[in-house]
Design a protein around this motif. Structure first.
Motif, PDB file in Angstrom:
ATOM      1  N   VAL A   1       0.935  -1.291   0.129  1.00 27.04           N
ATOM      2  CA  VAL A   1       0.136   0.103  -0.027  1.00 27.04           C
ATOM      3  C   VAL A   1       0.790   1.068  -0.020  1.00 27.04           C
ATOM      4  CG1 VAL A   1      -1.744   1.257   1.308  1.00 27.04           C
ATOM      5  CG2 VAL A   1      -1.883  -1.138   1.350  1.00 27.04           C
ATOM      6  N   LEU A   2       1.849   1.188   0.662  1.00 28.42           N
ATOM      7  CA  LEU A   2       3.102   2.302   0.756  1.00 28.42           C
ATOM      8  C   LEU A   2       3.641   2.549  -0.814  1.00 28.42           C
ATOM      9  CD1 LEU A   2       4.392   1.814   4.369  1.00 28.42           C
ATOM     10  CD2 LEU A   2       2.484   3.354   3.620  1.00 28.42           C
ATOM     11  N   GLY A   3       3.183   1.592  -1.483  1.00 29.03           N
ATOM     12  CA  GLY A   3       3.815   1.995  -2.998  1.00 29.03           C
ATOM     13  C   GLY A   3       2.892   2.869  -3.452  1.00 29.03           C
ATOM     14  N   GLU A   4       1.866   3.135  -3.092  1.00 28.11           N
ATOM     15  CA  GLU A   4       0.735   4.132  -3.667  1.00 28.11           C
ATOM     16  C   GLU A   4       0.939   5.353  -2.828  1.00 28.11           C
ATOM     17  OE1 GLU A   4      -3.173   2.427  -4.128  1.00 28.11           O
ATOM     18  OE2 GLU A   4      -2.252   0.272  -4.258  1.00 28.11           O
ATOM     19  N   TYR A   5       1.051   5.325  -1.751  1.00 33.62           N
ATOM     20  CA  TYR A   5       0.890   6.709  -0.984  1.00 33.62           C
ATOM     21  C   TYR A   5       2.144   6.888  -0.210  1.00 33.62           C
ATOM     22  CZ  TYR A   5      -4.231   5.681  -1.202  1.00 33.62           C
ATOM     23  OH  TYR A   5      -5.401   5.390  -1.508  1.00 33.62           O
ATOM     24  N   GLU A   6       2.444   8.263  -0.127  1.00 33.17           N
ATOM     25  CA  GLU A   6       3.734   8.685   0.788  1.00 33.17           C
ATOM     26  C   GLU A   6       3.139   9.114   2.192  1.00 33.17           C
ATOM     27  OE1 GLU A   6       5.896  11.639  -1.394  1.00 33.17           O
ATOM     28  OE2 GLU A   6       6.813   9.877  -2.733  1.00 33.17           O
ATOM     29  N   LEU A   7       3.960   9.072   3.129  1.00 38.61           N
ATOM     30  CA  LEU A   7       3.596   9.571   4.374  1.00 38.61           C
ATOM     31  C   LEU A   7       4.430  10.403   4.953  1.00 38.61           C
ATOM     32  CD1 LEU A   7       2.232   6.114   5.946  1.00 38.61           C
ATOM     33  CD2 LEU A   7       0.764   8.090   5.096  1.00 38.61           C
ATOM     34  N   PRO A   8       4.885  11.555   4.507  1.00 37.78           N
ATOM     35  CA  PRO A   8       5.930  12.526   4.665  1.00 37.78           C
ATOM     36  C   PRO A   8       5.769  13.195   6.053  1.00 37.78           C
ATOM     37  CG  PRO A   8       4.020  13.819   3.428  1.00 37.78           C
ATOM     38  CD  PRO A   8       3.886  12.345   3.306  1.00 37.78           C
ATOM     39  N   ASP A   9       4.538  13.192   6.687  1.00 33.40           N
ATOM     40  CA  ASP A   9       4.302  13.646   8.205  1.00 33.40           C
ATOM     41  C   ASP A   9       4.650  12.683   9.208  1.00 33.40           C
ATOM     42  OD1 ASP A   9       3.213  16.643   7.471  1.00 33.40           O
ATOM     43  OD2 ASP A   9       1.734  15.327   6.446  1.00 33.40           O
ATOM     44  N   LEU A  10       4.492  11.331   8.699  1.00 28.16           N
ATOM     45  CA  LEU A  10       4.584  10.517   9.664  1.00 28.16           C
ATOM     46  C   LEU A  10       6.268  10.409  10.374  1.00 28.16           C
ATOM     47  CD1 LEU A  10       3.207   7.973  10.781  1.00 28.16           C
ATOM     48  CD2 LEU A  10       3.984   6.634   9.336  1.00 28.16           C
ATOM     49  N   ARG A  11       6.412  10.546  11.673  1.00 33.40           N
ATOM     50  CA  ARG A  11       7.541  10.940  12.546  1.00 33.40           C
ATOM     51  C   ARG A  11       7.850   9.581  13.131  1.00 33.40           C
ATOM     52  NH1 ARG A  11       6.384  16.610  15.739  1.00 33.40           N
ATOM     53  NH2 ARG A  11       5.751  17.749  13.891  1.00 33.40           N
ATOM     54  N   ARG A  12       6.839   8.798  13.531  1.00 35.20           N
ATOM     55  CA  ARG A  12       7.067   7.736  14.173  1.00 35.20           C
ATOM     56  C   ARG A  12       5.959   6.474  14.036  1.00 35.20           C
ATOM     57  NH1 ARG A  12       5.586  11.214  17.971  1.00 35.20           N
ATOM     58  NH2 ARG A  12       7.655  12.237  17.793  1.00 35.20           N
ATOM     59  N   VAL A  13       6.398   5.211  13.879  1.00 31.87           N
ATOM     60  CA  VAL A  13       5.428   4.144  13.866  1.00 31.87           C
ATOM     61  C   VAL A  13       6.006   2.951  14.930  1.00 31.87           C
ATOM     62  CG1 VAL A  13       4.788   1.938  12.555  1.00 31.87           C
ATOM     63  CG2 VAL A  13       5.497   4.184  11.210  1.00 31.87           C
ATOM     64  N   LEU A  14       4.880   2.706  15.692  1.00 31.48           N
ATOM     65  CA  LEU A  14       5.135   2.018  17.182  1.00 31.48           C
ATOM     66  C   LEU A  14       3.785   0.819  16.871  1.00 31.48           C
ATOM     67  CD1 LEU A  14       4.368   5.176  18.354  1.00 31.48           C
ATOM     68  CD2 LEU A  14       6.459   4.190  19.414  1.00 31.48           C
ATOM     69  N   TRP A  15       4.325  -0.255  17.617  1.00 31.85           N
ATOM     70  CA  TRP A  15       3.661  -1.600  17.377  1.00 31.85           C
ATOM     71  C   TRP A  15       3.825  -2.467  18.943  1.00 31.85           C
ATOM     72  CZ3 TRP A  15       7.940  -0.770  14.508  1.00 31.85           C
ATOM     73  CH2 TRP A  15       9.079  -1.849  14.831  1.00 31.85           C
ATOM     74  N   GLY A  16       2.800  -3.180  19.114  1.00 30.60           N
ATOM     75  CA  GLY A  16       3.018  -3.909  20.096  1.00 30.60           C
ATOM     76  C   GLY A  16       1.832  -5.028  20.118  1.00 30.60           C
ATOM     77  N   GLY A  17       2.007  -6.258  20.896  1.00 30.55           N
ATOM     78  CA  GLY A  17       0.903  -7.264  21.176  1.00 30.55           C
ATOM     79  C   GLY A  17       1.163  -8.345  20.231  1.00 30.55           C
ATOM     80  N   GLU A  18       2.096  -8.445  19.346  1.00 33.64           N
ATOM     81  CA  GLU A  18       2.306  -9.589  18.539  1.00 33.64           C
ATOM     82  C   GLU A  18       3.805  -9.553  17.931  1.00 33.64           C
ATOM     83  OE1 GLU A  18      -2.155  -9.712  16.394  1.00 33.64           O
ATOM     84  OE2 GLU A  18      -0.651  -8.618  15.209  1.00 33.64           O
ATOM     85  N   VAL A  19       4.047 -10.501  17.095  1.00 34.55           N
ATOM     86  CA  VAL A  19       5.306 -10.804  16.645  1.00 34.55           C
ATOM     87  C   VAL A  19       5.094  -9.934  15.300  1.00 34.55           C
ATOM     88  CG1 VAL A  19       7.030 -12.337  15.569  1.00 34.55           C
ATOM     89  CG2 VAL A  19       5.894 -12.941  17.759  1.00 34.55           C
ATOM     90  N   PHE A  20       6.239  -9.059  14.959  1.00 34.34           N
ATOM     91  CA  PHE A  20       6.213  -8.477  13.688  1.00 34.34           C
ATOM     92  C   PHE A  20       7.274  -8.827  12.590  1.00 34.34           C
ATOM     93  CE2 PHE A  20       6.260  -3.802  11.982  1.00 34.34           C
ATOM     94  CZ  PHE A  20       5.684  -4.091  10.859  1.00 34.34           C
ATOM     95  N   PRO A  21       6.818  -9.713  11.850  1.00 30.97           N
ATOM     96  CA  PRO A  21       7.803 -10.510  10.770  1.00 30.97           C
ATOM     97  C   PRO A  21       8.993  -9.745  10.358  1.00 30.97           C
ATOM     98  CG  PRO A  21       5.466 -11.120  10.262  1.00 30.97           C
ATOM     99  CD  PRO A  21       5.385  -9.890  11.349  1.00 30.97           C
ATOM    100  N   PRO A  22      10.204 -10.011  10.128  1.00 30.04           N
ATOM    101  CA  PRO A  22      11.300  -9.024   9.693  1.00 30.04           C
ATOM    102  C   PRO A  22      11.190  -8.483   8.333  1.00 30.04           C
ATOM    103  CG  PRO A  22      12.053 -11.248  10.795  1.00 30.04           C
ATOM    104  CD  PRO A  22      10.813 -11.381  10.652  1.00 30.04           C
ATOM    105  N   GLU A  23      10.690  -9.451   7.336  1.00 33.55           N
ATOM    106  CA  GLU A  23      10.431  -8.819   6.208  1.00 33.55           C
ATOM    107  C   GLU A  23       9.424  -7.621   6.078  1.00 33.55           C
ATOM    108  OE1 GLU A  23       7.772 -12.756   6.465  1.00 33.55           O
ATOM    109  OE2 GLU A  23       9.916 -11.977   7.017  1.00 33.55           O
ATOM    110  N   ASP A  24       8.341  -7.586   6.621  1.00 32.36           N
ATOM    111  CA  ASP A  24       7.397  -6.537   6.930  1.00 32.36           C
ATOM    112  C   ASP A  24       7.795  -5.395   7.538  1.00 32.36           C
ATOM    113  OD1 ASP A  24       5.584  -8.560   5.472  1.00 32.36           O
ATOM    114  OD2 ASP A  24       4.769  -8.924   7.468  1.00 32.36           O
ATOM    115  N   VAL A  25       8.764  -5.497   8.761  1.00 35.54           N
ATOM    116  CA  VAL A  25       9.520  -4.382   9.107  1.00 35.54           C
ATOM    117  C   VAL A  25      10.326  -3.822   8.256  1.00 35.54           C
ATOM    118  CG1 VAL A  25      11.115  -3.755  10.973  1.00 35.54           C
ATOM    119  CG2 VAL A  25       9.473  -5.628  11.616  1.00 35.54           C
ATOM    120  N   SER A  26      11.212  -4.590   7.596  1.00 35.57           N
ATOM    121  CA  SER A  26      12.030  -4.138   6.414  1.00 35.57           C
ATOM    122  C   SER A  26      11.213  -3.289   5.383  1.00 35.57           C
ATOM    123  CB  SER A  26      12.823  -5.234   5.772  1.00 35.57           C
ATOM    124  OG  SER A  26      13.677  -5.992   6.700  1.00 35.57           O
ATOM    125  N   TYR A  27      10.125  -3.729   5.264  1.00 33.68           N
ATOM    126  CA  TYR A  27       9.309  -2.921   4.161  1.00 33.68           C
ATOM    127  C   TYR A  27       8.848  -1.451   4.564  1.00 33.68           C
ATOM    128  CZ  TYR A  27       5.090  -1.212   1.497  1.00 33.68           C
ATOM    129  OH  TYR A  27       4.332  -0.794   0.588  1.00 33.68           O
TER     130      TYR A  27
END
Length: 507
Positions: free
Chosen positions: A257-283
């Motif tokens: 989805v981020l191939g279609e949209y840019e998020l120039p204002d986003l300063r930080r992304v945070l997560w919790g509660g589950e395992v985050f697959p490394p390949e998706d983190v890299s994306y």
């Protein structure tokens, strides 16, 4: 004791005209939010609310919900947010536990409120309140509750009955102050609130914004229908901080989805509660290189989160859980509660400021889950049931679970809780509940069952029956109808064999 509502009121006094909350096309200033909360508090007090009385909130995520939450706290009460997507039968088990209580609802939930009232014993709900804006907006004259408890949040329980976790003003304030300081959150931020209000992670979103003078943007239900709509919301609202669960972030990554949209204002992304697959983190790191990325770990019993880990480069292996935040500590113990040396796998035990006083009206559960570590030290700690190890670098790594608890979209689910619901259906002769990898990367709840002789029960009928008793995230998404359940050499249901059947079906 520093209380949440006092901190928010202080911010309202400093910046009364600043925008506090944005809810689709509606917005409210800090001054308006404070006055509306005063009205709710005065209405509760006029109805006889006493310090530490429970107020159940049958209201979806909205400006009104925030008004009611703050109003309950201003009146000296304890907030019990309810999941409006759950059936009345499930909500009834929660409301019955906190009896007597006041129920706050709105006009759109009138039918559900009536069903809930009918589902609980007489006298459980002492008053049904549908607040309006006609009451006095002067600061309420209320006495603070002696318990220091701000919220009662209910999680899945292995016995089939949700268990209430008491969260204190002290614990919530401690975490939010650390997080706001650590990230340098300022009044020019636009912080999203994606999680639901009965989920403890939402406390960070709400109070991160309201204690710093920032704007809180409530993510509407319509924006969560697809990953594309969610990212479009983040872009249009110019969100600076986005907290969600890995399954949501992975869905965005796997659909590019981020191939279609840019998020120039986003300063930080945070997560919790589950395992985050490394390949998706890299994306995410590739697509939003200007943002900071950080995972947090903790349990409702330890208030929002207890450890954190910052990701600065694409990971080559599963992410660690991280290191404790100031004021919290983590140990790895064996079955005898002996602390294990670095590198050894054992149960994760968490102590510190965020540890809850215990489960609501459940001393037996509290005694099993909370311990003193070291024994006799007076240092209370929570046994998480998670397995982990701490490396020589002091970093904690997650190693799985010691029981049948799983995380589904960030929600804690006891599979045995679901098993009890499955076996309560008369037509089910035997059933088993497992998880299997889903297409989105996260686990899916799977159920296999057999039907009693002479009965007719389709999967659709069983799903509908469970949907009347369980919240949506607990209803299995995949099913198998078997002639008999497989058993292992000990004569017990072979859960591994059932899991393999679901995995083969997916392949």
């Amino acid at each position: 004791m520093t209380r949440l509502e006092a901190l928010v009121a202080g911010q309202a006094a400093r910046t009364p005209d600043a925008i506090a909350v944005v809810d689709e096309d509606r917005r409210v200033t800090y001054g308006e939010l404070d006055l509306a909360a005063n009205r709710t508090a005065n209405a509760l007090l006029a109805g006889g609310l006493r310090p530490d009385d429970r107020v159940c909130l049958l209201v979806p995520k909205s400006i009104e919900m925030l008004v009611y939450l703050l109003g309950v706290l201003k009146a000296g009460g304890v907030c019990v947010p309810l999941d409006t997507a759950s059936p009345a039968a499930r909500l009834g088990t929660i409301v019955t536990q906190v009896r007597p209580c006041v129920l706050i609802s709105d006009g759109k939930r009138a039918e559900l409120a009536a069903q809930l009232t009918d589902a609980v014993p007489a006298g459980t709900i002492t008053r049904l309140l549908v607040p309006d804006d006609s009451g006095p907006a002067v600061p309420p004259k209320a006495e603070a509750g002696a318990s220091g408890v701000a919220y009662l949040l209910f999680t899945s329980g292995s016995t089939g009955e949700p268990k209430g976790v008491q969260l204190t003003h002290e614990g919530i304030v401690h975490y939010v102050r650390w997080a706001n300081g650590h990230f340098g959150i300022t009044a020019d931020e636009r912080i999203s609130c994606h999680l639901q209000m009965h989920f403890d992670g939402s406390l960070w979103d709400v109070y991160a914004a309201l204690l710093s003078g920032a704007q809180l943007h409530l993510v509407p239900k319509s924006a969560s229908l697809t990953p594309g709509l969610l990212v479009e919301f983040l872009k249009d609202a110019r969100i600076t901080q986005f907290l969600s669960v890995p399954s949501v972030l992975s869905a965005i990554a796997r659909r590019d989805v981020l191939g279609e949209y840019e998020l120039p204002d986003l300063r930080r992304v945070l997560w919790g509660g589950e395992v985050f697959p490394p390949e998706d983190v890299s994306y995410w790191l590739r697509k939003v290189p200007h943002a900071a990325f950080l995972g947090v770990y903790g349990t409702t019993e330890t208030t929002i989160a207890s450890t954190y880990h910052t990701v600065s480069k694409p990971p080559a292996e599963p992410l660690p859980v991280g290191v404790p935040i100031p004021g919290e500590w983590v140990s790895i113990v064996d079955e005898e509660l002996r602390v294990l040396p670095a590198g050894e796998v054992g149960e994760v035990v968490i102590g510190g400021v965020g540890v809850t006083p215990g489960y609501w009206r459940s001393p037996e559960r509290t005694a099993r889950a909370f311990v003193e570590l070291p024994p006799g030290s007076g240092q209370r700690a929570y046994r998480t049931g998670d397995l982990g190890r701490i490396g020589p670098d002091g970093v904690l790594r997650f190693q799985g679970r010691a029981d049948r608890q799983v995380k589904i979209s960030g929600y804690r689910v006891e599979l045995d809780d679901l098993m009890a619901a499955l076996h309560s259906v008369p037509e089910v002769a035997a059933g088993a509940v497992v998880t299997a990898p889903g297409r989105g990367g996260g686990p899916e709840i799977c159920a296999a069952y057999t039907v009693t002789g002479g009965a007719h029960l389709t999967t659709a009928e069983l799903r509908a029956t469970l949907a009347r008793r369980l919240p949506p995230y607990m209803v299995p998404t995949r099913w198998l109808v078997l002639d008999q359940l497989p058993v292992n050499s000990n004569g017990k249901t072979d859960l591994m064999a059932i899991r393999r059947q679901f995995a083969a079906e997916e392949g």
